[in-house]
Structure formats: C-alpha cells, structure tokens
Write a protein that holds these residues in place. Structure first.
Motif, mmCIF file in Angstrom:
data_model
loop_
_atom_site.group_PDB
_atom_site.id
_atom_site.type_symbol
_atom_site.label_atom_id
_atom_site.label_comp_id
_atom_site.label_asym_id
_atom_site.label_seq_id
_atom_site.Cartn_x
_atom_site.Cartn_y
_atom_site.Cartn_z
ATOM 1 N N PRO A 177 0.851 -1.029 0.122
ATOM 2 C CA PRO A 177 -0.106 -0.233 0.057
ATOM 3 C C PRO A 177 0.818 1.258 -0.091
ATOM 4 C CG PRO A 177 -0.102 -1.123 2.242
ATOM 5 C CD PRO A 177 0.687 -2.024 1.405
ATOM 6 N N VAL A 178 0.269 2.399 -0.799
ATOM 7 C CA VAL A 178 1.076 3.465 -0.988
ATOM 8 C C VAL A 178 0.139 4.609 -0.713
ATOM 9 C CG1 VAL A 178 2.176 4.760 -2.908
ATOM 10 C CG2 VAL A 178 2.667 2.560 -2.478
ATOM 11 N N ALA A 179 0.528 5.706 -0.039
ATOM 12 C CA ALA A 179 -0.583 6.871 0.078
ATOM 13 C C ALA A 179 0.515 8.120 0.079
ATOM 14 C CB ALA A 179 -1.312 6.994 1.140
ATOM 15 N N PHE A 180 0.167 9.273 -0.752
ATOM 16 C CA PHE A 180 1.037 10.387 -0.614
ATOM 17 C C PHE A 180 0.342 11.428 -1.206
ATOM 18 C CE2 PHE A 180 2.039 8.017 -4.747
ATOM 19 C CZ PHE A 180 1.715 8.826 -5.633
ATOM 20 N N THR A 181 0.536 12.655 -0.890
ATOM 21 C CA THR A 181 -0.274 13.900 -1.007
ATOM 22 C C THR A 181 0.772 14.929 -1.980
ATOM 23 O OG1 THR A 181 0.436 15.210 0.768
ATOM 24 C CG2 THR A 181 -1.379 13.818 0.997
ATOM 25 N N LEU A 208 1.999 0.987 -10.375
ATOM 26 C CA LEU A 208 0.930 1.400 -9.635
ATOM 27 C C LEU A 208 -0.375 1.019 -9.781
ATOM 28 C CD1 LEU A 208 1.029 3.104 -6.885
ATOM 29 C CD2 LEU A 208 0.659 5.099 -8.240
ATOM 30 N N GLU A 209 -1.070 0.479 -8.961
ATOM 31 C CA GLU A 209 -2.590 0.237 -9.119
ATOM 32 C C GLU A 209 -3.321 1.417 -8.446
ATOM 33 O OE1 GLU A 209 -5.407 -3.216 -7.787
ATOM 34 O OE2 GLU A 209 -4.172 -3.664 -9.353
ATOM 35 N N LEU A 210 -4.022 2.306 -9.065
ATOM 36 C CA LEU A 210 -4.661 3.463 -8.184
ATOM 37 C C LEU A 210 -5.938 3.046 -7.513
ATOM 38 C CD1 LEU A 210 -4.359 6.367 -8.097
ATOM 39 C CD2 LEU A 210 -6.044 6.415 -9.936
ATOM 40 N N LEU A 211 -5.865 3.001 -6.284
ATOM 41 C CA LEU A 211 -7.162 2.859 -5.323
ATOM 42 C C LEU A 211 -8.141 4.055 -5.089
ATOM 43 C CD1 LEU A 211 -5.297 0.660 -2.887
ATOM 44 C CD2 LEU A 211 -6.832 -0.176 -4.786
ATOM 45 N N GLU A 212 -7.499 5.347 -5.126
ATOM 46 C CA GLU A 212 -8.287 6.432 -4.626
ATOM 47 C C GLU A 212 -7.209 7.705 -5.277
ATOM 48 O OE1 GLU A 212 -8.772 7.442 -0.620
ATOM 49 O OE2 GLU A 212 -9.065 5.209 -0.078
ATOM 50 N N ARG A 213 -8.033 8.579 -5.856
ATOM 51 C CA ARG A 213 -7.255 9.826 -6.088
ATOM 52 C C ARG A 213 -8.180 10.919 -5.673
ATOM 53 N NH1 ARG A 213 -4.160 11.255 -11.701
ATOM 54 N NH2 ARG A 213 -4.374 13.308 -11.527
ATOM 55 N N THR A 214 -8.107 11.665 -4.641
ATOM 56 C CA THR A 214 -8.923 12.518 -4.054
ATOM 57 C C THR A 214 -8.549 13.988 -3.912
ATOM 58 O OG1 THR A 214 -8.808 11.300 -1.923
ATOM 59 C CG2 THR A 214 -10.856 11.319 -3.066
ATOM 60 N N ARG A 215 -9.273 14.964 -4.044
ATOM 61 C CA ARG A 215 -8.794 16.460 -3.752
ATOM 62 C C ARG A 215 -9.381 16.951 -2.252
ATOM 63 N NH1 ARG A 215 -11.312 21.868 -5.272
ATOM 64 N NH2 ARG A 215 -9.786 22.979 -6.055
ATOM 65 N N PHE A 216 -8.449 17.543 -1.805
ATOM 66 C CA PHE A 216 -8.637 17.953 -0.305
ATOM 67 C C PHE A 216 -7.919 19.236 -0.280
ATOM 68 C CE2 PHE A 216 -4.609 17.253 1.885
ATOM 69 C CZ PHE A 216 -3.865 16.423 1.096
ATOM 70 N N TYR A 229 -4.737 19.887 -2.432
ATOM 71 C CA TYR A 229 -3.957 18.844 -2.954
ATOM 72 C C TYR A 229 -4.550 17.840 -3.472
ATOM 73 C CZ TYR A 229 1.018 20.501 -1.113
ATOM 74 O OH TYR A 229 2.151 21.028 -0.882
ATOM 75 N N GLN A 230 -3.856 16.900 -3.966
ATOM 76 C CA GLN A 230 -4.594 15.441 -4.053
ATOM 77 C C GLN A 230 -3.876 14.542 -3.360
ATOM 78 O OE1 GLN A 230 -4.726 14.318 -8.343
ATOM 79 N NE2 GLN A 230 -5.629 16.180 -8.887
ATOM 80 N N LEU A 231 -4.832 13.764 -2.717
ATOM 81 C CA LEU A 231 -4.330 12.486 -2.136
ATOM 82 C C LEU A 231 -4.459 11.062 -3.179
ATOM 83 C CD1 LEU A 231 -3.779 10.427 0.243
ATOM 84 C CD2 LEU A 231 -6.161 10.185 0.635
ATOM 85 N N VAL A 232 -2.996 10.453 -3.431
ATOM 86 C CA VAL A 232 -2.958 9.261 -4.329
ATOM 87 C C VAL A 232 -2.796 8.241 -3.148
ATOM 88 C CG1 VAL A 232 -1.763 8.308 -6.132
ATOM 89 C CG2 VAL A 232 -1.927 10.826 -6.169
ATOM 90 N N VAL A 233 -3.816 7.335 -3.604
ATOM 91 C CA VAL A 233 -3.625 5.946 -2.883
ATOM 92 C C VAL A 233 -3.807 4.947 -3.887
ATOM 93 C CG1 VAL A 233 -4.729 4.460 -1.032
ATOM 94 C CG2 VAL A 233 -4.818 6.928 -0.976
ATOM 95 N N GLY A 234 -2.834 3.936 -3.403
ATOM 96 C CA GLY A 234 -2.654 2.997 -4.496
ATOM 97 C C GLY A 234 -2.021 1.669 -3.898
ATOM 98 N N ARG A 235 -1.614 0.543 -4.691
ATOM 99 C CA ARG A 235 -0.559 -0.257 -4.240
ATOM 100 C C ARG A 235 0.359 -0.477 -5.431
ATOM 101 N NH1 ARG A 235 -3.554 -6.307 -4.856
ATOM 102 N NH2 ARG A 235 -4.922 -5.825 -6.545
ATOM 103 N N THR A 236 1.477 -1.045 -5.179
ATOM 104 C CA THR A 236 2.599 -1.297 -6.011
ATOM 105 C C THR A 236 2.050 -2.506 -6.939
ATOM 106 O OG1 THR A 236 3.728 -2.460 -4.443
ATOM 107 C CG2 THR A 236 4.598 -0.279 -4.810
ATOM 108 N N ALA A 237 2.406 -2.767 -7.949
ATOM 109 C CA ALA A 237 2.194 -3.805 -8.873
ATOM 110 C C ALA A 237 1.955 -4.871 -8.274
ATOM 111 C CB ALA A 237 3.398 -4.097 -9.934
ATOM 112 N N PRO A 238 0.617 -5.227 -8.576
ATOM 113 C CA PRO A 238 0.145 -6.549 -7.593
ATOM 114 C C PRO A 238 0.791 -7.804 -7.947
ATOM 115 C CG PRO A 238 -1.559 -5.905 -9.163
ATOM 116 C CD PRO A 238 -0.237 -4.767 -9.209
ATOM 117 N N VAL A 239 0.911 -8.875 -7.104
ATOM 118 C CA VAL A 239 1.592 -9.920 -7.379
ATOM 119 C C VAL A 239 0.515 -10.816 -8.217
ATOM 120 C CG1 VAL A 239 2.064 -12.356 -6.179
ATOM 121 C CG2 VAL A 239 2.235 -10.121 -4.967
ATOM 122 N N PRO A 240 1.135 -11.179 -9.429
ATOM 123 C CA PRO A 240 0.162 -11.755 -10.500
ATOM 124 C C PRO A 240 -0.360 -12.936 -9.773
ATOM 125 C CG PRO A 240 2.533 -11.767 -11.179
ATOM 126 C CD PRO A 240 2.542 -11.165 -9.730
#
Ligand SMILES: C[S@@+](CC[C@H](N)C(=O)[O-])C[C@H]1O[C@@H](n2cnc3c(N)ncnc32)[C@H](O)[C@@H]1O
Length: 242
Positions: A177-181, A208-216, A229-240
């Motif tokens: 899991p990854v989250a950055f603003t 990166l697989e995007l889970l959320e992208r929100t403005r705040f 800003y935008q909050l970008v939430v995702g996960r790194t390339a999922p395990v196949p």
C-alpha cells in the motif's frame, strides 16, 4: 506552546517566490527554509499545523491505513517508509495507528535532528538522503523489508521530483500500500515533467495500481487562501495470480 510563538507573524500575499514568516522583528524566513524552522522545537507544527491548518499528514496516513485494510494487510507487522519525513508528524500518526515500524527519509539533516529531538522513539531509523541520489540511500535502506510507503507534502515544487517518487516506489515489493499527497498544480497530466504524467506512467506501466485519487484542502496560505492537494492511494504492482 502558543505563547512562545506569540511574536511569529505570517507574511503575505504569497507571490511567485512563496510565503514568508517573521520570526521576530529582525528575522524573516521563507516558509520552506526548513533548516531554520526545524531548529526551533515546535515552530514547524505551530506555523504549518496550527496557523496554516495543514491536514496532509492526517489525510495521507488515513489513506494509507484504508489501503492496507482494503488489501487485508495487518499494520502491526509492517515496516513503512515515510518519504520527506520532516519533524516526524507522519511517523507519529502511523505508529499511533499500530504500524510496527516506520523508517523516515528526508533530504535535510535538520529534519532528522528535529525528529529525534521532538519525537524520540517514533522512527526505527531516520536516514538523511534524497531518492534522486540513488545508491547511498538505497544501501542505507537495504536492511528493511518495507511493506508500504506514506508521504505528506514532500513531492512537487521545491520538494522531491517525479523521478524521486518513482525511485521510492521501486524499493517496495509488489502489492504494497502507498499513499502520498501532492499539490494539485503539479498533477496536471498534460505537463510531461509533472506528477500527473508520472502517476499516469506508473499506472500504465503497471508499477502502481490506483485505489483512490481525491482532492482535499491541504492548508491555507499565509494570507488565508485555501491550497488544494490530491491524495493518491494505491498499491505497487500486484502479485500476479497463480
Ligand atoms: C512540507 S515538509 C513535510 C514534512 C512532513 N512530511 C509533514 O507532513 O509534516 C516537506 C519535507 O520534504 C523534505 N524533502 C524535500 N525534498 C526532498 C527530497 N528530494 N528527498 C527527501 N526529502 C525531501 C523536506 O526537507 C521537508 O522536510
């Protein structure tokens, strides 16, 4: 703590070269002059959190925890990387939320010193380095099996570049899991050198697989206008799948 800072004044209007704070009658510093600001215990928190009402640490950490929960990951067994850790606000929040270990990285020695001074024990390790400079930092982080990344207000403008973001994500395992603003000004995808294009690239390349992208509302300026800003939430390339 507020009385100690009674003489601190916020200066505006912010123009192209940014916002300033008057620390006293004789000393005015740029809001991003972190080495000076971090040298005074509590000053960054007083100005940025209390007076400018910055919410990025809370928003980034909440996004990170939502991502971990949605992926069925247990924070209590995780080591998390905090990029641009500053005085340690993000590290403190993730630790309070039950994350086992957090390792901070910041380009400034003054950030590490402030964090160890004001929030001792929060970080398992706090490395001074820049994700653009590569090898030394990668070596310092090698002992850690990172399970995720969280970062608040450390990318864009005078801060870390899109390449630094890509480099930081590259040290994570798949499925983390990854989250950055990031300031929404840097998220315009039509700028090939911006974060918007970098995020699109990461998604297109399946890094990166995007889970959320929100403005705040990240904070207000020294003259009280909102900064989004935008909050970008995702996960790194999922395990196949098998
Ligand atoms: C606005 S402060 C945010 C600090 C902390 N994340 C918070 O939310 O309180 C941005 C921090 O990012 C750090 N930073 C900027 N560019 C960086 C880079 N290329 N690599 C690592 N840290 C960087 C700065 O030194 C500063 O401490």
């Amino acid at each position: 703590m507020a009385d100690v800072f009674a003489g601190v004044r916020l200066l505006g209007p912010p123009v192209t070269d940014g916002e300033y704070i008057a620390l006293s009658e004789h000393e005015t510093v740029h809001l991003h002059e972190y080495t000076r600001i971090y040298a005074v215990p509590g000053l960054y928190e007083h100005v940025v959190q209390d007076r400018l009402r910055c919410t990025s640490p809370q928003v980034a950490v909440a996004g990170f925890l939502r991502a971990a929960a949605s992926l069925g990951l247990e924070p209590g067994s995780m080591t998390v990387l905090d990029v641009g850790a500053g005085t340690g606000l993000v590290g403190e929040l993730v630790r309070h939320a039950g994350v086992a270990r957090v390792v901070g990285v910041d380009a400034l020695p003054a950030a590490r010193e402030a964090s160890l001074r004001d929030r001792p024990g929060v970080y398992a390790d706090y490395v001074v380095g820049d994700f653009l400079l590569g090898d030394g930092l990668r070596e310092a982080l090698r002992p850690y099996a990172f399970g995720g990344l969280v970062s608040a207000g450390a990318f864009g403008g005078t801060h870390a570049t899109p390449r630094a973001l890509e480099n930081a994500l590259a040290i994570l395992p798949p499925g983390a899991p990854v989250a950055f603003t990031i300031d929404e000004r840097w998220m315009d995808a039509s700028d090939p050198d911006g974060f918007g294009a970098a995020v699109e690239r990461l998604i297109a390349d399946r890094r990166l697989e995007l889970l959320e992208r929100t403005r705040f509302q990240h904070r207000v300026t020294t003259t009280g206008e909102p900064i989004f800003y935008q909050l970008v939430v995702g996960r790194t390339a999922p395990v196949p799948a098998d």
